[in-house]
Design a protein around this motif. Structure first.
Motif, PDB file in Angstrom:
ATOM      1  N   VAL A   1       0.747  -1.294   0.206  1.00 19.92           N
ATOM      2  CA  VAL A   1       0.016  -0.236   0.079  1.00 19.92           C
ATOM      3  C   VAL A   1       0.854   1.209   0.068  1.00 19.92           C
ATOM      4  O   VAL A   1       1.825   1.110   0.552  1.00 19.92           O
ATOM      5  CB  VAL A   1      -0.975   0.030   1.238  1.00 19.92           C
ATOM      6  N   ASP A   2       0.345   2.394  -0.506  1.00 22.40           N
ATOM      7  CA  ASP A   2       1.167   3.728  -0.463  1.00 22.40           C
ATOM      8  C   ASP A   2       0.901   4.251   0.903  1.00 22.40           C
ATOM      9  O   ASP A   2       0.018   4.285   1.460  1.00 22.40           O
ATOM     10  CB  ASP A   2       0.486   4.498  -1.535  1.00 22.40           C
ATOM     11  N   ILE A   3       1.940   4.762   1.205  1.00 24.12           N
ATOM     12  CA  ILE A   3       1.945   5.316   2.735  1.00 24.12           C
ATOM     13  C   ILE A   3       2.333   6.634   2.535  1.00 24.12           C
ATOM     14  O   ILE A   3       3.187   7.221   2.043  1.00 24.12           O
ATOM     15  CB  ILE A   3       2.955   4.619   3.645  1.00 24.12           C
ATOM     16  N   TYR A   4       1.054   7.366   3.241  1.00 23.47           N
ATOM     17  CA  TYR A   4       1.128   8.995   3.025  1.00 23.47           C
ATOM     18  C   TYR A   4       1.219   9.438   4.703  1.00 23.47           C
ATOM     19  O   TYR A   4       0.685   9.029   5.572  1.00 23.47           O
ATOM     20  CB  TYR A   4      -0.076   9.622   2.359  1.00 23.47           C
TER      21      TYR A   4
ATOM     22  N   ASP B   1       0.667  15.354   6.373  1.00 22.48           N
ATOM     23  CA  ASP B   1       1.140  16.681   5.846  1.00 22.48           C
ATOM     24  C   ASP B   1       1.482  16.361   4.416  1.00 22.48           C
ATOM     25  O   ASP B   1       1.521  17.183   3.579  1.00 22.48           O
ATOM     26  CB  ASP B   1       2.580  17.189   6.287  1.00 22.48           C
ATOM     27  N   GLN B   2       1.333  15.087   3.821  1.00 25.44           N
ATOM     28  CA  GLN B   2       1.628  14.880   2.319  1.00 25.44           C
ATOM     29  C   GLN B   2       0.462  14.062   1.878  1.00 25.44           C
ATOM     30  O   GLN B   2       0.552  12.697   1.800  1.00 25.44           O
ATOM     31  CB  GLN B   2       2.819  13.748   2.225  1.00 25.44           C
ATOM     32  N   ALA B   3      -0.491  14.513   1.566  1.00 31.31           N
ATOM     33  CA  ALA B   3      -1.876  13.864   0.950  1.00 31.31           C
ATOM     34  C   ALA B   3      -1.543  13.432  -0.563  1.00 31.31           C
ATOM     35  O   ALA B   3      -0.855  13.984  -0.893  1.00 31.31           O
ATOM     36  CB  ALA B   3      -3.099  14.903   1.291  1.00 31.31           C
ATOM     37  N   PRO B   4      -2.198  12.174  -0.776  1.00 30.81           N
ATOM     38  CA  PRO B   4      -2.055  11.840  -2.032  1.00 30.81           C
ATOM     39  C   PRO B   4      -2.569  12.722  -3.192  1.00 30.81           C
ATOM     40  O   PRO B   4      -3.500  13.558  -3.022  1.00 30.81           O
ATOM     41  CB  PRO B   4      -2.880  10.494  -2.262  1.00 30.81           C
TER      42      PRO B   4
ATOM     43  N   MET C   1      -1.505   8.260   7.254  1.00 34.52           N
ATOM     44  CA  MET C   1      -0.867   8.245   8.816  1.00 34.52           C
ATOM     45  C   MET C   1      -1.202   9.608   9.596  1.00 34.52           C
ATOM     46  O   MET C   1      -0.593  10.303   9.258  1.00 34.52           O
ATOM     47  CB  MET C   1       0.313   7.768   9.062  1.00 34.52           C
ATOM     48  N   HIS C   2      -2.199   9.830  10.480  1.00 39.72           N
ATOM     49  CA  HIS C   2      -2.424  10.793  11.098  1.00 39.72           C
ATOM     50  C   HIS C   2      -1.607  11.102  12.366  1.00 39.72           C
ATOM     51  O   HIS C   2      -1.198  12.171  12.787  1.00 39.72           O
ATOM     52  CB  HIS C   2      -4.022  10.956  11.542  1.00 39.72           C
ATOM     53  N   GLY C   3      -1.096   9.776  13.091  1.00 40.21           N
ATOM     54  CA  GLY C   3      -0.451  10.259  14.167  1.00 40.21           C
ATOM     55  C   GLY C   3      -1.077  10.585  15.190  1.00 40.21           C
ATOM     56  O   GLY C   3      -2.386  10.970  15.162  1.00 40.21           O
ATOM     57  N   PRO C   4      -0.470  10.741  16.478  1.00 42.12           N
ATOM     58  CA  PRO C   4      -1.182  11.719  17.405  1.00 42.12           C
ATOM     59  C   PRO C   4      -1.131  12.889  17.163  1.00 42.12           C
ATOM     60  O   PRO C   4      -0.455  13.519  16.651  1.00 42.12           O
ATOM     61  CB  PRO C   4      -0.325  11.395  18.868  1.00 42.12           C
ATOM     62  N   GLY C   5      -2.332  13.570  17.471  1.00 37.32           N
ATOM     63  CA  GLY C   5      -2.904  14.907  17.300  1.00 37.32           C
ATOM     64  C   GLY C   5      -3.172  15.576  18.662  1.00 37.32           C
ATOM     65  O   GLY C   5      -3.005  15.323  19.609  1.00 37.32           O
TER      66      GLY C   5
ATOM     67  N   SER D   1      -6.081   6.394   8.049  1.00 37.88           N
ATOM     68  CA  SER D   1      -7.098   6.441   7.428  1.00 37.88           C
ATOM     69  C   SER D   1      -6.878   5.359   6.234  1.00 37.88           C
ATOM     70  O   SER D   1      -5.636   5.738   5.475  1.00 37.88           O
ATOM     71  CB  SER D   1      -7.874   7.725   6.761  1.00 37.88           C
ATOM     72  N   ALA D   2      -7.521   4.403   5.782  1.00 37.97           N
ATOM     73  CA  ALA D   2      -7.267   3.707   4.653  1.00 37.97           C
ATOM     74  C   ALA D   2      -8.032   4.117   3.495  1.00 37.97           C
ATOM     75  O   ALA D   2      -9.092   4.628   3.483  1.00 37.97           O
ATOM     76  CB  ALA D   2      -7.730   2.150   4.764  1.00 37.97           C
ATOM     77  N   ILE D   3      -7.260   4.187   2.114  1.00 37.76           N
ATOM     78  CA  ILE D   3      -7.967   4.882   1.017  1.00 37.76           C
ATOM     79  C   ILE D   3      -8.073   4.014  -0.010  1.00 37.76           C
ATOM     80  O   ILE D   3      -7.238   3.102  -0.304  1.00 37.76           O
ATOM     81  CB  ILE D   3      -7.429   6.417   0.727  1.00 37.76           C
ATOM     82  N   VAL D   4      -8.647   4.399  -1.103  1.00 45.84           N
ATOM     83  CA  VAL D   4      -9.049   3.740  -2.346  1.00 45.84           C
ATOM     84  C   VAL D   4      -8.707   4.807  -3.365  1.00 45.84           C
ATOM     85  O   VAL D   4      -9.362   5.863  -3.188  1.00 45.84           O
ATOM     86  CB  VAL D   4      -9.966   2.662  -2.689  1.00 45.84           C
ATOM     87  N   TYR D   5      -8.160   4.745  -4.485  1.00 46.95           N
ATOM     88  CA  TYR D   5      -7.916   5.685  -5.508  1.00 46.95           C
ATOM     89  C   TYR D   5      -9.267   5.777  -6.308  1.00 46.95           C
ATOM     90  O   TYR D   5      -9.759   4.466  -6.841  1.00 46.95           O
ATOM     91  CB  TYR D   5      -7.103   5.565  -6.341  1.00 46.95           C
ATOM     92  N   ASP D   6      -9.759   6.703  -6.732  1.00 44.72           N
ATOM     93  CA  ASP D   6     -10.887   6.760  -7.867  1.00 44.72           C
ATOM     94  C   ASP D   6     -10.373   6.306  -9.294  1.00 44.72           C
ATOM     95  O   ASP D   6      -9.336   6.859  -9.714  1.00 44.72           O
ATOM     96  CB  ASP D   6     -11.581   8.152  -7.712  1.00 44.72           C
ATOM     97  N   PRO D   7     -11.275   5.751  -9.728  1.00 42.46           N
ATOM     98  CA  PRO D   7     -10.830   5.242 -11.340  1.00 42.46           C
ATOM     99  C   PRO D   7     -10.735   6.451 -12.224  1.00 42.46           C
ATOM    100  O   PRO D   7     -11.373   7.546 -12.006  1.00 42.46           O
ATOM    101  CB  PRO D   7     -11.684   4.285 -11.474  1.00 42.46           C
TER     102      PRO D   7
END
Length: 127
Positions: free
Chosen positions: A40-43, A46-49, A89-93, A121-127
């Protein structure tokens, strides 16, 4: 009749055994299609896909600060299982510390410290 020392030792033993526990929670919204993912891609937050995506599940992990890598491994494993394309990954906020021990946030008595709440948060890319 048990002496006061035996009761104190029993209480301390139970407190010590339960102090290192971590709790996990998964909130699923949707599941991806196809076979489980190998990667899986990990973000970072601060670095949204850059690709359009939607969230399919939210994860949380509550435990001591030293369990952060354990929390992230759990998030990645669950995202793969859900066939997600990536994970943010949001981490502790804000509000990340939850009290533990007798004195609440910060603990302080016989090695108790605060718990941290790690989220992703787990995400799926829109086609």
């Amino acid at each position: 009749m048990k002496s006061g020392n035996e009761i104190l030792v029993a209480i301390l033993l139970v407190a010590w055994l339960t102090a290192g526990c971590a709790a996990t929670q998964r909130t699923g919204f949707d599941e991806g299609k196809g076979a489980p993912k190998k990667t899986v891609d990990i973000y970072d937050i601060d670095q949204a896909p850059s690709k359009k995506h939607k969230e399919i599940a939210g994860f949380s992990f509550r435990g001591p600060r030293e369990d952060q890598s354990k929390a992230f491994r759990y998030f990645i494993r669950e995202a793969k299982r859900l066939r997600a394309d990536g994970i943010i990954m949001h981490g502790p906020g804000d509000g990340y510390m939850k009290g533990r021990g007798i004195f609440g946030p910060g603990g302080g008595l016989i090695g108790f410290g605060p718990d941290f709440v790690f989220t992703a948060s787990a995400i799926v890319y829109d086609p």
